[in-house]
Design a protein around this motif. Structure first.
Motif, short mmCIF file in Angstrom:
data_model
loop_
_atom_site.label_atom_id
_atom_site.label_comp_id
_atom_site.label_asym_id
_atom_site.label_seq_id
_atom_site.Cartn_x
_atom_site.Cartn_y
_atom_site.Cartn_z
N UNK A 80 62.86 -3.56 34.90
CA UNK A 80 61.44 -3.83 35.10
C UNK A 80 61.10 -5.28 34.79
N UNK A 81 60.05 -5.74 35.46
CA UNK A 81 59.55 -7.09 35.22
C UNK A 81 58.03 -7.05 35.43
N UNK A 82 57.29 -7.62 34.47
CA UNK A 82 55.84 -7.66 34.61
C UNK A 82 55.48 -8.77 35.59
N UNK A 83 54.74 -8.42 36.64
CA UNK A 83 54.37 -9.41 37.65
C UNK A 83 52.89 -9.79 37.56
N UNK A 84 52.13 -9.00 36.85
CA UNK A 84 50.72 -9.25 36.56
C UNK A 84 50.39 -8.38 35.36
N UNK A 85 49.31 -8.63 34.68
CA UNK A 85 49.01 -7.88 33.47
C UNK A 85 49.07 -6.37 33.72
N UNK A 124 53.92 -3.79 37.04
CA UNK A 124 55.35 -4.02 36.91
C UNK A 124 56.07 -3.74 38.22
N UNK A 125 57.10 -4.55 38.46
CA UNK A 125 58.03 -4.31 39.55
C UNK A 125 59.24 -3.63 38.94
N UNK A 126 59.55 -2.45 39.42
CA UNK A 126 60.67 -1.67 38.89
C UNK A 126 61.71 -1.44 39.96
N UNK A 127 62.96 -1.52 39.56
CA UNK A 127 64.08 -1.12 40.41
C UNK A 127 64.80 -0.01 39.67
N UNK A 128 64.95 1.13 40.33
CA UNK A 128 65.61 2.29 39.75
C UNK A 128 66.87 2.54 40.57
N UNK A 139 77.82 10.69 46.46
CA UNK A 139 78.25 10.01 47.68
C UNK A 139 77.73 8.58 47.82
N UNK A 140 76.49 8.35 47.43
CA UNK A 140 75.87 7.05 47.66
C UNK A 140 75.08 6.62 46.44
N UNK A 141 74.72 5.36 46.43
CA UNK A 141 73.78 4.86 45.42
C UNK A 141 72.39 4.92 46.03
N UNK A 142 71.48 5.48 45.30
CA UNK A 142 70.09 5.60 45.73
C UNK A 142 69.30 4.57 44.94
N UNK A 143 68.69 3.63 45.65
CA UNK A 143 67.93 2.57 45.01
C UNK A 143 66.46 2.76 45.35
N UNK A 144 65.64 2.71 44.33
CA UNK A 144 64.20 2.81 44.53
C UNK A 144 63.55 1.57 43.94
N UNK A 145 62.56 1.05 44.64
CA UNK A 145 61.79 -0.08 44.14
C UNK A 145 60.33 0.35 44.15
N UNK A 146 59.62 -0.02 43.09
CA UNK A 146 58.20 0.29 43.09
C UNK A 146 57.41 -0.73 42.29
N UNK A 147 56.19 -0.90 42.71
CA UNK A 147 55.22 -1.68 41.95
C UNK A 147 54.25 -0.67 41.40
N UNK A 148 54.09 -0.69 40.09
CA UNK A 148 53.28 0.33 39.45
C UNK A 148 52.51 -0.22 38.27
N UNK A 149 51.41 0.44 37.97
CA UNK A 149 50.57 0.08 36.82
C UNK A 149 50.90 1.02 35.67
N UNK A 150 51.30 0.45 34.54
CA UNK A 150 51.54 1.19 33.30
C UNK A 150 50.60 0.63 32.26
N UNK A 151 50.26 1.41 31.24
CA UNK A 151 49.35 0.89 30.21
C UNK A 151 50.00 -0.21 29.38
N UNK A 152 51.34 -0.21 29.27
CA UNK A 152 52.07 -1.29 28.60
C UNK A 152 53.55 -1.18 28.97
#
Length: 100
Positions: free
Chosen positions: A33-38, A41-45, A51-64
């Protein structure tokens, strides 16, 4: 591009590995995770599958930052899932473009 190269790239771009103890993400998932604005966060999971690697990316609001991996996000603003090995090429291009 494999999972190890992706993780190395994320670490180079100041992403922090998050340990998760909640039920938001699957067991064994590597979360970066990386905070991109207060409190936004930009998260990569990276999920390991048989069989494969499953990659998910999301931009989400967390309280901290510390609530990532413990609580569900308050809001998900962007979500991308890559499940096909051929799609990793597009993911790699995205990472290169975001470096600029």
């Amino acid at each position: 591009m494999d999972g190890h190269k992706i993780i190395k790239t994320l670490r180079h771009k100041d992403f922090i590995k998050v340990t998760h103890t909640g039920k938001c993400f699957e067991d064994g998932a590597a979360i970066y995770a990386k905070e991109i604005r207060e409190n936004i966060f930009l998260l990569f999971i990276i999920l390991k599958d048989i069989d494969i690697e499953n990659i998910q990316a999301l931009i989400a609001h967390f309280d901290c930052f510390s609530s990532i991996g413990l609580k569900e996000p308050e809001q998900i603003m962007f979500y991308l899932s890559i499940k096909d090995k051929n799609d990793l090429h597009y993911f790699e291009q995205y990472l290169k473009a975001s470096h600029n």
